[in-house]
Design a protein around this motif. Sequence first.
Motif, PDB file in Angstrom:
ATOM      1  N   GLY A   3      31.169  37.473  60.892  1.00 32.34           N
ATOM      2  CA  GLY A   3      31.608  36.853  59.644  1.00 32.34           C
ATOM      3  C   GLY A   3      30.583  35.801  59.259  1.00 32.34           C
ATOM      4  N   SER A   4      30.518  35.474  57.956  1.00 28.43           N
ATOM      5  CA  SER A   4      29.560  34.440  57.543  1.00 28.43           C
ATOM      6  C   SER A   4      29.963  33.094  58.132  1.00 28.43           C
ATOM      7  CB  SER A   4      29.462  34.368  56.020  1.00 28.43           C
ATOM      8  OG  SER A   4      30.727  34.136  55.445  1.00 28.43           O
ATOM      9  N   ILE A   5      31.209  32.988  58.551  1.00 31.24           N
ATOM     10  CA  ILE A   5      31.686  31.760  59.170  1.00 31.24           C
ATOM     11  C   ILE A   5      30.875  31.440  60.435  1.00 31.24           C
ATOM     12  CG2 ILE A   5      33.484  32.457  60.814  1.00 31.24           C
ATOM     13  CD1 ILE A   5      35.406  30.797  59.130  1.00 31.24           C
ATOM     14  N   GLU A   6      30.463  32.505  61.146  1.00 32.65           N
ATOM     15  CA  GLU A   6      29.634  32.236  62.331  1.00 32.65           C
ATOM     16  C   GLU A   6      28.284  31.669  61.912  1.00 32.65           C
ATOM     17  OE1 GLU A   6      28.197  35.336  65.093  1.00 32.65           O
ATOM     18  OE2 GLU A   6      26.879  33.727  65.769  1.00 32.65           O
TER      19      GLU A   6
ATOM     20  N   THR B 116      37.063  22.235  49.062  1.00 27.89           N
ATOM     21  CA  THR B 116      36.167  23.377  49.196  1.00 27.89           C
ATOM     22  C   THR B 116      36.639  24.173  50.393  1.00 27.89           C
ATOM     23  OG1 THR B 116      33.831  24.023  49.169  1.00 27.89           O
ATOM     24  CG2 THR B 116      34.413  22.247  50.663  1.00 27.89           C
ATOM     25  N   PHE B 117      35.835  25.117  50.879  1.00 25.93           N
ATOM     26  CA  PHE B 117      36.214  25.926  52.036  1.00 25.93           C
ATOM     27  C   PHE B 117      36.417  24.985  53.232  1.00 25.93           C
ATOM     28  CE2 PHE B 117      34.617  29.179  55.320  1.00 25.93           C
ATOM     29  CZ  PHE B 117      35.858  29.778  55.435  1.00 25.93           C
ATOM     30  N   PRO B 118      37.649  24.892  53.760  1.00 25.19           N
ATOM     31  CA  PRO B 118      37.938  23.853  54.752  1.00 25.19           C
ATOM     32  C   PRO B 118      37.179  24.002  56.070  1.00 25.19           C
ATOM     33  CG  PRO B 118      39.961  25.013  54.063  1.00 25.19           C
ATOM     34  CD  PRO B 118      38.817  25.687  53.379  1.00 25.19           C
TER      35      PRO B 118
ATOM     36  N   VAL C 273      23.933  27.304  50.956  1.00 26.79           N
ATOM     37  CA  VAL C 273      24.648  27.737  49.754  1.00 26.79           C
ATOM     38  C   VAL C 273      25.484  28.964  50.144  1.00 26.79           C
ATOM     39  CG1 VAL C 273      24.475  28.405  47.335  1.00 26.79           C
ATOM     40  CG2 VAL C 273      22.765  26.869  48.319  1.00 26.79           C
ATOM     41  N   ASP C 274      26.789  28.766  50.163  1.00 30.00           N
ATOM     42  CA  ASP C 274      27.715  29.807  50.619  1.00 30.00           C
ATOM     43  C   ASP C 274      28.106  30.656  49.410  1.00 30.00           C
ATOM     44  OD1 ASP C 274      29.819  31.313  51.529  1.00 30.00           O
ATOM     45  OD2 ASP C 274      30.813  29.664  52.591  1.00 30.00           O
ATOM     46  N   GLU C 275      27.580  31.879  49.367  1.00 31.77           N
ATOM     47  CA  GLU C 275      27.813  32.774  48.228  1.00 31.77           C
ATOM     48  C   GLU C 275      28.757  33.921  48.606  1.00 31.77           C
ATOM     49  OE1 GLU C 275      24.034  33.869  46.496  1.00 31.77           O
ATOM     50  OE2 GLU C 275      23.617  31.797  45.885  1.00 31.77           O
ATOM     51  N   ALA C 276      29.812  33.570  49.359  1.00 30.14           N
ATOM     52  CA  ALA C 276      30.774  34.593  49.806  1.00 30.14           C
ATOM     53  C   ALA C 276      31.343  35.383  48.624  1.00 30.14           C
ATOM     54  CB  ALA C 276      31.904  33.938  50.597  1.00 30.14           C
ATOM     55  N   TYR C 277      31.454  34.722  47.460  1.00 30.14           N
ATOM     56  CA  TYR C 277      32.102  35.364  46.302  1.00 30.14           C
ATOM     57  C   TYR C 277      31.113  35.708  45.188  1.00 30.14           C
ATOM     58  CZ  TYR C 277      36.114  33.626  48.823  1.00 30.14           C
ATOM     59  OH  TYR C 277      37.027  33.379  49.809  1.00 30.14           O
ATOM     60  N   ALA C 278      29.818  35.648  45.491  1.00 31.73           N
ATOM     61  CA  ALA C 278      28.800  35.810  44.445  1.00 31.73           C
ATOM     62  C   ALA C 278      28.898  37.150  43.717  1.00 31.73           C
ATOM     63  CB  ALA C 278      27.407  35.662  45.047  1.00 31.73           C
TER      64      ALA C 278
ATOM     65  N   SER D 244      33.042  40.597  53.875  1.00 31.13           N
ATOM     66  CA  SER D 244      34.514  40.470  53.910  1.00 31.13           C
ATOM     67  C   SER D 244      35.178  40.573  52.551  1.00 31.13           C
ATOM     68  CB  SER D 244      34.908  39.119  54.514  1.00 31.13           C
ATOM     69  OG  SER D 244      34.444  38.992  55.819  1.00 31.13           O
ATOM     70  N   LYS D 245      34.459  40.274  51.482  1.00 29.48           N
ATOM     71  CA  LYS D 245      35.108  40.144  50.173  1.00 29.48           C
ATOM     72  C   LYS D 245      34.810  41.373  49.305  1.00 29.48           C
ATOM     73  CE  LYS D 245      36.295  36.066  51.691  1.00 29.48           C
ATOM     74  NZ  LYS D 245      37.646  35.780  52.144  1.00 29.48           N
ATOM     75  N   ALA D 246      33.693  41.374  48.582  1.00 30.30           N
ATOM     76  CA  ALA D 246      33.394  42.491  47.676  1.00 30.30           C
ATOM     77  C   ALA D 246      33.257  43.813  48.442  1.00 30.30           C
ATOM     78  CB  ALA D 246      32.110  42.198  46.907  1.00 30.30           C
TER      79      ALA D 246
ATOM     80  N   LEU E 129      36.572  43.599  59.923  1.00 27.15           N
ATOM     81  CA  LEU E 129      35.522  43.951  60.885  1.00 27.15           C
ATOM     82  C   LEU E 129      34.625  42.780  61.261  1.00 27.15           C
ATOM     83  CD1 LEU E 129      34.429  47.564  59.915  1.00 27.15           C
ATOM     84  CD2 LEU E 129      35.702  46.787  61.900  1.00 27.15           C
ATOM     85  N   ARG E 130      34.627  41.708  60.470  1.00 24.06           N
ATOM     86  CA  ARG E 130      33.908  40.487  60.776  1.00 24.06           C
ATOM     87  C   ARG E 130      32.386  40.676  60.795  1.00 24.06           C
ATOM     88  NH1 ARG E 130      35.560  37.969  58.871  1.00 24.06           N
ATOM     89  NH2 ARG E 130      35.166  35.994  59.896  1.00 24.06           N
ATOM     90  N   VAL E 131      31.806  40.734  59.646  1.00 23.66           N
ATOM     91  CA  VAL E 131      30.335  40.735  59.575  1.00 23.66           C
ATOM     92  C   VAL E 131      29.875  40.030  58.298  1.00 23.66           C
ATOM     93  CG1 VAL E 131      30.356  43.176  58.802  1.00 23.66           C
ATOM     94  CG2 VAL E 131      28.212  42.157  59.579  1.00 23.66           C
TER      95      VAL E 131
HETATM   96  C1  LIG Z   1      33.662  30.251  50.842  1.00 25.55           C
HETATM   97  C2  LIG Z   1      33.886  31.074  52.050  1.00 25.55           C
HETATM   98  N1  LIG Z   1      32.887  31.222  52.913  1.00 25.55           N
HETATM   99  C3  LIG Z   1      33.029  31.964  54.019  1.00 25.55           C
HETATM  100  C4  LIG Z   1      34.220  32.592  54.295  1.00 25.55           C
HETATM  101  C5  LIG Z   1      34.344  33.360  55.560  1.00 25.55           C
HETATM  102  O1  LIG Z   1      33.978  34.646  55.386  1.00 25.55           O
HETATM  103  P1  LIG Z   1      33.732  35.613  56.603  1.00 25.55           P
HETATM  104  O2  LIG Z   1      34.893  36.533  56.617  1.00 25.55           O
HETATM  105  O3  LIG Z   1      32.437  36.266  56.280  1.00 25.55           O
HETATM  106  O4  LIG Z   1      33.650  34.800  57.855  1.00 25.55           O
HETATM  107  C6  LIG Z   1      35.294  32.480  53.422  1.00 25.55           C
HETATM  108  C7  LIG Z   1      36.559  33.145  53.718  1.00 25.55           C
HETATM  109  O5  LIG Z   1      37.546  33.051  53.058  1.00 25.55           O
HETATM  110  C8  LIG Z   1      35.124  31.688  52.265  1.00 25.55           C
HETATM  111  O6  LIG Z   1      36.113  31.517  51.401  1.00 25.55           O
END
Ligand SMILES: Cc1ncc(COP(=O)(O)O)c(C=O)c1O
Length: 364
Positions: A88-91, A113-115, A187-192, A220-222, A228-230
């Motif tokens: 996941g991008s969280i890592e 923001t993202f907690p 710059v976290d573009e999880a939703y870009a 994880s999103k689009a 699967l966590r990547v």
């Molecule tokens: C802004 C943001 N960044 C990262 C993540 C984590 O995504 P990932 O599933 O890739 O760990 C999320 C998940 O909701 C998010 O909202």
Amino acid sequence: MIRVRTAMEAVPAYVAGRQGSFADAVNQDLTQLASNESPFPPLPSVLAAIAGAATDVNRYPDIDGLLLRARLADLHGVDVDQIVLGCGSIEVCRQAVTIAADPDSEVVHAWPTFPEYATITALAGARARRVPLVEARHDVEAMAEAVTEQTRVVFVCNPNNPTGTALTRAELVTLVEAVPSWCLVVVDEAYADFADPREFGSALELLGLHQNLLVLRTFSKAYGLAGLRVGYGVADVEVASLLLRARIPFGVSSIALAAAVASIDAGPELAARVATVRTERDRMATQLTGLGWEIPSSQANFLWIAMGEAQATAAARRCAESRIVVRRSPGGVRVTIGTEEENGRLLDALGSPADLPSTRSAAP
Ligand SMILES: Cc1ncc(COP(=O)(O)O)c(C=O)c1O
């Protein structure tokens, strides 16, 4: 009781969007609009890749994820050594703070923001400097002013979770240019992928100009692979090589690697799904605004509805009574865009602000 690091006192527990076990969710037929997931099931081609990779799970995955990194390098027009993968991008967020923040250094991020930025910062023993949003948007000037000699990381969530708002291209450039070159800008573009490219400027465009930039993306999103966590980061080669040293070895499974490659192959099909979500998002924003709700313009796959505490509690309860899970967040309620049918259910359950207690808060 064991003795733990003092820093743990500042580390909050993770609050998941969906409360309760997955089995509960399935059994109760919940409408899940709390975690910004894709409402669509995996594509047949992706399921086939998953099944193919499953036959080899007695072996460790490719530790370097080379095939996926090569495909991502092609996709973004960068060198393969600029790509880092994570569970996941969280890592990758964690890798960033791990390589840059000493205990007692500072990490700047907006609020709300993202907690997870706050949690990761606390885990590192560093201090978070929260910069309040203004009218649900990043305050670029205040973010730049919050950077001090002690700052090691600046997180910019773009589009921002939970408000859905995005920086303009010019605002992003101003912010990145204002941060000193020794301070990492993430710059976290999880939703870009859900953003309008005419208005939204990706930080990927700035990579060649700033060696202190790390851009995060996720499957994880689009791409619909949340289970699967990547995720991945794109950065200058030197930053990327530092991040690699902080990764979880074999942290991305062989199944996740195969599914991610198959998802890149299925680009046009997934782009059509993203277009559907965007159309639904704009329709929902119009409908909710028409009902009297206040909603900032969203570039993501969710909407943030401004509400006071009592109203948000009542709204979430009302949704729960209709078996719809939404996400409470500071100053409002965040709702993920689901299928047309799910969104219709949400509209019916939520009703108008006049039906709920009206304590509108000023935040964020
Ligand atoms: C802004 C943001 N960044 C990262 C993540 C984590 O995504 P990932 O599933 O890739 O760990 C999320 C998940 O909701 C998010 O909202």
